[in-house]
Design a protein around this motif. Structure first.
Motif, PDB file in Angstrom:
ATOM      1  N   ASP A 103      -4.879 -12.207  11.409  1.00  0.00           N
ATOM      2  CA  ASP A 103      -4.118 -13.143  12.233  1.00  0.00           C
ATOM      3  C   ASP A 103      -3.873 -12.650  13.653  1.00  0.00           C
ATOM      4  O   ASP A 103      -3.777 -13.447  14.588  1.00  0.00           O
ATOM      5  N   GLU A 104      -3.724 -11.336  13.832  1.00  0.00           N
ATOM      6  CA  GLU A 104      -3.420 -10.814  15.159  1.00  0.00           C
ATOM      7  C   GLU A 104      -3.798  -9.334  15.236  1.00  0.00           C
ATOM      8  O   GLU A 104      -4.117  -8.708  14.225  1.00  0.00           O
ATOM      9  N   GLY A 105      -3.775  -8.819  16.456  1.00  0.00           N
ATOM     10  CA  GLY A 105      -4.040  -7.397  16.657  1.00  0.00           C
ATOM     11  C   GLY A 105      -5.511  -7.074  16.820  1.00  0.00           C
ATOM     12  O   GLY A 105      -6.387  -7.904  16.643  1.00  0.00           O
ATOM     13  N   TRP A 106      -5.770  -5.809  17.167  1.00  0.00           N
ATOM     14  CA  TRP A 106      -7.151  -5.328  17.257  1.00  0.00           C
ATOM     15  C   TRP A 106      -7.716  -5.251  15.835  1.00  0.00           C
ATOM     16  O   TRP A 106      -7.050  -4.741  14.940  1.00  0.00           O
ATOM     17  N   PRO A 107      -8.916  -5.769  15.606  1.00  0.00           N
ATOM     18  CA  PRO A 107      -9.462  -5.781  14.241  1.00  0.00           C
ATOM     19  C   PRO A 107      -9.494  -4.400  13.603  1.00  0.00           C
ATOM     20  O   PRO A 107     -10.004  -3.434  14.176  1.00  0.00           O
ATOM     21  N   LYS A 108      -8.953  -4.329  12.404  1.00  0.00           N
ATOM     22  CA  LYS A 108      -8.898  -3.059  11.674  1.00  0.00           C
ATOM     23  C   LYS A 108     -10.234  -2.729  11.030  1.00  0.00           C
ATOM     24  O   LYS A 108     -10.628  -1.569  10.957  1.00  0.00           O
ATOM     25  N   TYR A 109     -10.934  -3.746  10.552  1.00  0.00           N
ATOM     26  CA  TYR A 109     -12.119  -3.503   9.726  1.00  0.00           C
ATOM     27  C   TYR A 109     -13.395  -3.524  10.561  1.00  0.00           C
ATOM     28  O   TYR A 109     -13.547  -4.314  11.489  1.00  0.00           O
ATOM     29  N   GLY A 110     -14.315  -2.640  10.192  1.00  0.00           N
ATOM     30  CA  GLY A 110     -15.623  -2.618  10.817  1.00  0.00           C
ATOM     31  C   GLY A 110     -15.677  -1.823  12.111  1.00  0.00           C
ATOM     32  O   GLY A 110     -14.870  -0.929  12.356  1.00  0.00           O
ATOM     33  N   ALA A 164     -33.115   1.139  22.898  1.00  0.00           N
ATOM     34  CA  ALA A 164     -32.186   1.753  21.952  1.00  0.00           C
ATOM     35  C   ALA A 164     -31.381   2.838  22.654  1.00  0.00           C
ATOM     36  O   ALA A 164     -31.939   3.753  23.262  1.00  0.00           O
ATOM     37  N   LEU A 165     -30.053   2.728  22.567  1.00  0.00           N
ATOM     38  CA  LEU A 165     -29.179   3.726  23.170  1.00  0.00           C
ATOM     39  C   LEU A 165     -28.973   4.917  22.235  1.00  0.00           C
ATOM     40  O   LEU A 165     -28.823   6.045  22.693  1.00  0.00           O
ATOM     41  N   PHE A 166     -28.931   4.644  20.927  1.00  0.00           N
ATOM     42  CA  PHE A 166     -28.731   5.714  19.951  1.00  0.00           C
ATOM     43  C   PHE A 166     -28.971   5.174  18.554  1.00  0.00           C
ATOM     44  O   PHE A 166     -29.020   3.955  18.340  1.00  0.00           O
ATOM     45  N   GLU A 167     -29.100   6.092  17.603  1.00  0.00           N
ATOM     46  CA  GLU A 167     -29.102   5.771  16.182  1.00  0.00           C
ATOM     47  C   GLU A 167     -28.017   6.612  15.525  1.00  0.00           C
ATOM     48  O   GLU A 167     -28.060   7.836  15.591  1.00  0.00           O
ATOM     49  N   TYR A 168     -27.049   5.944  14.941  1.00  0.00           N
ATOM     50  CA  TYR A 168     -25.940   6.629  14.290  1.00  0.00           C
ATOM     51  C   TYR A 168     -26.176   6.631  12.790  1.00  0.00           C
ATOM     52  O   TYR A 168     -26.420   5.574  12.185  1.00  0.00           O
ATOM     53  N   ALA A 169     -26.112   7.810  12.190  1.00  0.00           N
ATOM     54  CA  ALA A 169     -26.221   7.946  10.736  1.00  0.00           C
ATOM     55  C   ALA A 169     -24.852   8.338  10.195  1.00  0.00           C
ATOM     56  O   ALA A 169     -24.332   9.408  10.530  1.00  0.00           O
ATOM     57  N   GLU A 170     -24.285   7.492   9.373  1.00  0.00           N
ATOM     58  CA  GLU A 170     -22.944   7.750   8.861  1.00  0.00           C
ATOM     59  C   GLU A 170     -22.975   8.867   7.820  1.00  0.00           C
ATOM     60  O   GLU A 170     -23.777   8.827   6.880  1.00  0.00           O
ATOM     61  N   PRO A 171     -22.102   9.864   7.952  1.00  0.00           N
ATOM     62  CA  PRO A 171     -22.038  10.942   6.946  1.00  0.00           C
ATOM     63  C   PRO A 171     -21.681  10.393   5.570  1.00  0.00           C
ATOM     64  O   PRO A 171     -20.893   9.445   5.448  1.00  0.00           O
ATOM     65  N   LYS A 172     -22.250  10.983   4.540  1.00  0.00           N
ATOM     66  CA  LYS A 172     -22.044  10.486   3.177  1.00  0.00           C
ATOM     67  C   LYS A 172     -20.590  10.581   2.733  1.00  0.00           C
ATOM     68  O   LYS A 172     -20.119   9.762   1.948  1.00  0.00           O
ATOM     69  N   ASP A 173     -19.877  11.579   3.218  1.00  0.00           N
ATOM     70  CA  ASP A 173     -18.506  11.798   2.755  1.00  0.00           C
ATOM     71  C   ASP A 173     -17.453  11.191   3.685  1.00  0.00           C
ATOM     72  O   ASP A 173     -16.269  11.492   3.571  1.00  0.00           O
ATOM     73  N   LEU A 174     -17.879  10.328   4.632  1.00  0.00           N
ATOM     74  CA  LEU A 174     -16.929   9.738   5.569  1.00  0.00           C
ATOM     75  C   LEU A 174     -15.966   8.793   4.856  1.00  0.00           C
ATOM     76  O   LEU A 174     -16.381   7.935   4.084  1.00  0.00           O
ATOM     77  N   LYS A 175     -14.680   8.923   5.134  1.00  0.00           N
ATOM     78  CA  LYS A 175     -13.668   8.043   4.563  1.00  0.00           C
ATOM     79  C   LYS A 175     -13.165   7.093   5.653  1.00  0.00           C
ATOM     80  O   LYS A 175     -13.115   7.473   6.822  1.00  0.00           O
ATOM     81  N   PRO A 176     -12.777   5.858   5.284  1.00  0.00           N
ATOM     82  CA  PRO A 176     -12.272   4.913   6.287  1.00  0.00           C
ATOM     83  C   PRO A 176     -11.017   5.457   6.968  1.00  0.00           C
ATOM     84  O   PRO A 176     -10.196   6.127   6.340  1.00  0.00           O
ATOM     85  N   GLY A 177     -10.857   5.170   8.262  1.00  0.00           N
ATOM     86  CA  GLY A 177      -9.636   5.526   8.966  1.00  0.00           C
ATOM     87  C   GLY A 177      -8.501   4.616   8.542  1.00  0.00           C
ATOM     88  O   GLY A 177      -8.721   3.506   8.014  1.00  0.00           O
ATOM     89  N   GLU A 178      -7.286   5.048   8.758  1.00  0.00           N
ATOM     90  CA  GLU A 178      -6.126   4.254   8.351  1.00  0.00           C
ATOM     91  C   GLU A 178      -5.869   3.096   9.313  1.00  0.00           C
ATOM     92  O   GLU A 178      -5.570   1.980   8.888  1.00  0.00           O
TER      93      GLU A 178
END
Length: 211
Positions: A103-110, A164-178
């Motif tokens: 409903d409001e605020g900076w999007p938390k997800y993604g 292409a500016l970059f390719e980001y590979a997400e670490p396997k053990d990355l946890k979502p930020g709060e």
């Protein structure tokens, strides 16, 4: 005679601007998310006056607001998203993906693919905001460019005008930020109106699923 007629036809097409306008070039497998006339399929959260549709463009200008794509019940996971963008001077905006309506605020997800060529924030166009920050300015204000986001598996590629500016590979053990998850998942897209001093134009919003 046939060669002369063919030349005339080419001149006529170019004079109408068809050859120069990427919106009129066929991109196989891509689906348009914006009809060029209305916000059908989209949903604004706070400050709806920050959004207008004019001359085939979505324009974000005003108090913080986010425009979420709600036109498909199936979430987007692996995809290639292409958006034609134009910034006015000192403007900030963004293109969110793997997000969901709030409903409001900076999007938390993604994630946010940054739109900013001259605003005070040093994170420039093409940044994967606060994940991979781009400090170079690759495109000027008041000029259309195409911002592309490709997500496949654990990798994200951001392109500006097919570079292409970059390719980001997400670490396997990355946890979502709060506060902001910034983790590969699935979801929808959103456009950002950042502040009253920013004006950002969007058009030709198209996506191809890579599932």
């Amino acid at each position: 005679m046939k060669q002369l007629l063919a030349s005339i036809a080419v001149v006529a097409i170019c004079s109408l601007g068809w050859a120069a306008d990427p919106a009129n070039q066929k991109e196989e497998g891509f689906v348009q998310l914006f009809d060029g006339k209305s916000l059908n399929g989209w949903k604004i959260n706070e400050n709806p006056e920050s959004w207008t549709v004019k001359d085939g463009e979505i324009i974000g200008k005003g108090k913080r607001s986010h425009l979420f794509y709600m036109g498909d019940d199936k979430p987007f996971k692996n995809f290639e998203l292409r958006v034609d963008v134009k910034t006015e001077a000192n403007s900030n905006g963004g293109i969110y993906f793997h997000t969901k309506y709030q409903d409001e605020g900076w999007p938390k997800y993604g994630f946010e693919a940054q739109v900013n060529n001259s605003h005070g924030d040093y994170k420039r166009t093409g940044s994967l905001y606060d994940v991979v920050n781009v400090v170079e300015t690759h495109v000027p204000d008041n000029q259309w460019y195409t911002e592309t986001v490709i997500v496949k598996g654990n990798k994200i590629i951001v392109k500006i005008n097919d570079k292409a500016l970059f390719e980001y590979a997400e670490p396997k053990d990355l946890k979502p930020g709060e506060q902001f998850t910034r983790k590969i998942d699935q979801g929808t897209f959103a456009l950002q109106a950042h502040d009253p001093g920013s004006t950002v134009h969007f058009k030709n919003i198209r996506v191809k699923r890579l599932d």
